[in-house]
Design an enzyme around this catalytic site. Sequence first.
Site, PDB file in Angstrom:
ATOM      1  N   HIS A 161      57.946-141.364-106.733  1.00 36.24           N
ATOM      2  CA  HIS A 161      58.251-141.355-105.285  1.00 36.24           C
ATOM      3  C   HIS A 161      58.642-139.951-104.799  1.00 36.24           C
ATOM      4  CE1 HIS A 161      58.616-145.784-105.768  1.00 36.24           C
ATOM      5  NE2 HIS A 161      59.219-145.442-106.900  1.00 36.24           N
TER       6      HIS A 161
ATOM      7  N   SER B  60      50.652-114.287 -93.322  1.00 32.68           N
ATOM      8  CA  SER B  60      50.602-114.785 -91.952  1.00 32.68           C
ATOM      9  C   SER B  60      50.492-113.591 -91.021  1.00 32.68           C
ATOM     10  CB  SER B  60      51.881-115.570 -91.645  1.00 32.68           C
ATOM     11  OG  SER B  60      52.152-115.520 -90.260  1.00 32.68           O
TER      12      SER B  60
ATOM     13  N   LYS C 289      55.567-114.489 -95.251  1.00 38.68           N
ATOM     14  CA  LYS C 289      54.818-115.644 -95.781  1.00 38.68           C
ATOM     15  C   LYS C 289      53.857-115.282 -96.915  1.00 38.68           C
ATOM     16  CE  LYS C 289      54.725-119.411 -94.269  1.00 38.68           C
ATOM     17  NZ  LYS C 289      54.412-120.047 -93.005  1.00 38.68           N
TER      18      LYS C 289
ATOM     19  N   GLU D   1      45.435-125.535-100.273  1.00 41.66           N
ATOM     20  CA  GLU D   1      45.327-126.389 -99.085  1.00 41.66           C
ATOM     21  C   GLU D   1      43.867-126.719 -98.778  1.00 41.66           C
ATOM     22  OE1 GLU D   1      48.141-124.856 -95.869  1.00 41.66           O
ATOM     23  OE2 GLU D   1      48.318-123.358 -97.440  1.00 41.66           O
TER      24      GLU D   1
END
Length: 469
Positions: free
Chosen positions: A163, A284, A290, A297
């Site tokens: 979980h 970024s 970043k 992704e």
Amino acid sequence: MASKTEKGQQIWGGRFAARPSDIMQAINASIHVDQRLAREDIAGSRAHADMLAEQGIITAADNEAIQAGLDLVLEELNDDRFPFRVEFEDIHMNIEARLQELIGDPARRLHTARSRNDQVVTDFRLWTRGALSEAAAQLARLQRVLVGVAERETETVMPGFTHLQTAQPVTLGHHMLAYVEMFGRDRTRLQDCAVRLNESPLGAGALAGTGFPIDRDATAEALGFDRPMANSLDAVSARDFVLEALATLSIATTHLSRLAEEVVLWSSAQFGFVRLTDAWSTGSSIMPQKRNPDAAELIRAKASLVTGHYVALQGAIKGLPLAYAKDLQDDKRLTFESFDTFMLCAQAMVGMIGTARFHHDRMREAAAHGFSTATDLADYLVRALDMPFRQAHHVTGRLVALAEDAGCDLVDLTLDQMQSVEPRLTNDIFTVLSVEASTRSRQSYGGTSPVRVAEQVAQWKRRLAMEEK
Ligand code: ARG
């Protein structure tokens, strides 16, 4: 052009008085997609022409001219000189038309006892056979990288989750090997469908076979197929070979996506388990701090393209009566895009994981929090005090509540505090509460203990090394 009639029509244009409209051509032409079948188409034509000559259906001289002409076509393809032309619709008619331009009349005999319906699916089976083996090889490369990580990180402790809540400590090596197992099954699935795929549709004609005395065994053998397909209607219309390939690819890409999701989570500041190298991170444009895991992704996102294309193909096929229908032309686009996407994702995963640096301290720290050794404590109560497990579970629950109230972990409780819950406890209890003791203890077959992981690493290394030979 030699391949058009005087009226300037298509190869099949004998009965037509007018050319197709531009939009008709746009929807009908597939050359921009199926040009990838050029080499398979030539191989199929070579086998077919040889067989026609062997059977006395065309002369040896015509076959020689055809084979020499196909050499020239292949050279043009290799030198990027082949003139792909949309007016010839697809790769089959493009090559036949070009052959006619190059060698003249003998080319006009090549299509004897053949239809584009058996031709296209012969080409497509050959292509898919090659693509399946490339996909499996790429998965083997990924397995090697993952086994390499597992070997280095056999002892590295990290939290195991259920979980996405801290459950029990595991080793990073064990976690990596879970994916090695998945990709291993994916490889066997790819190999399985390559076996079923390997029958030759060539010689099925348009749908009903042919009246010419062809030898289908000969063409099947020449193209490396195990045997000719037994039913001509099935041969030209079956696409389950590619459905199976895409279903398998969809499962494999789903596994890539799950691993990608771990990379996304683990590389976040909150987890901090892994750092991707600069080559596998992006910045970024506004936030200078970043380091984004874009490749992971994108793997996660692209996985759904493969599944979507599988579903699209299934949808295109489910309502088709026998035998061939043009719906089947779209199978190539869906398949090529699926394999391209899969290969790109699997290559990116190899690069990303192969260079990633794992932060052992962060992983260990995270593993030690969240009462991850509570199960070890309960197991200890069963062993040391002969408590029934259900009771041990309850007692441990009270100890966890105690630690939670005190704002500390289980190891930080004093013996006095522990004895307030269970008076029979001794200092011995602390030996089972460390994350190292926990992982070390899980020595059941398939468990997370470094000894078991090292065995599995050795076994996978042997298997993968044997395949390389
Ligand atoms: N380009 C076609 C395809 O990919 C080849 C077969 C065409 N057959 C036909 N009867 N129109 O399916």
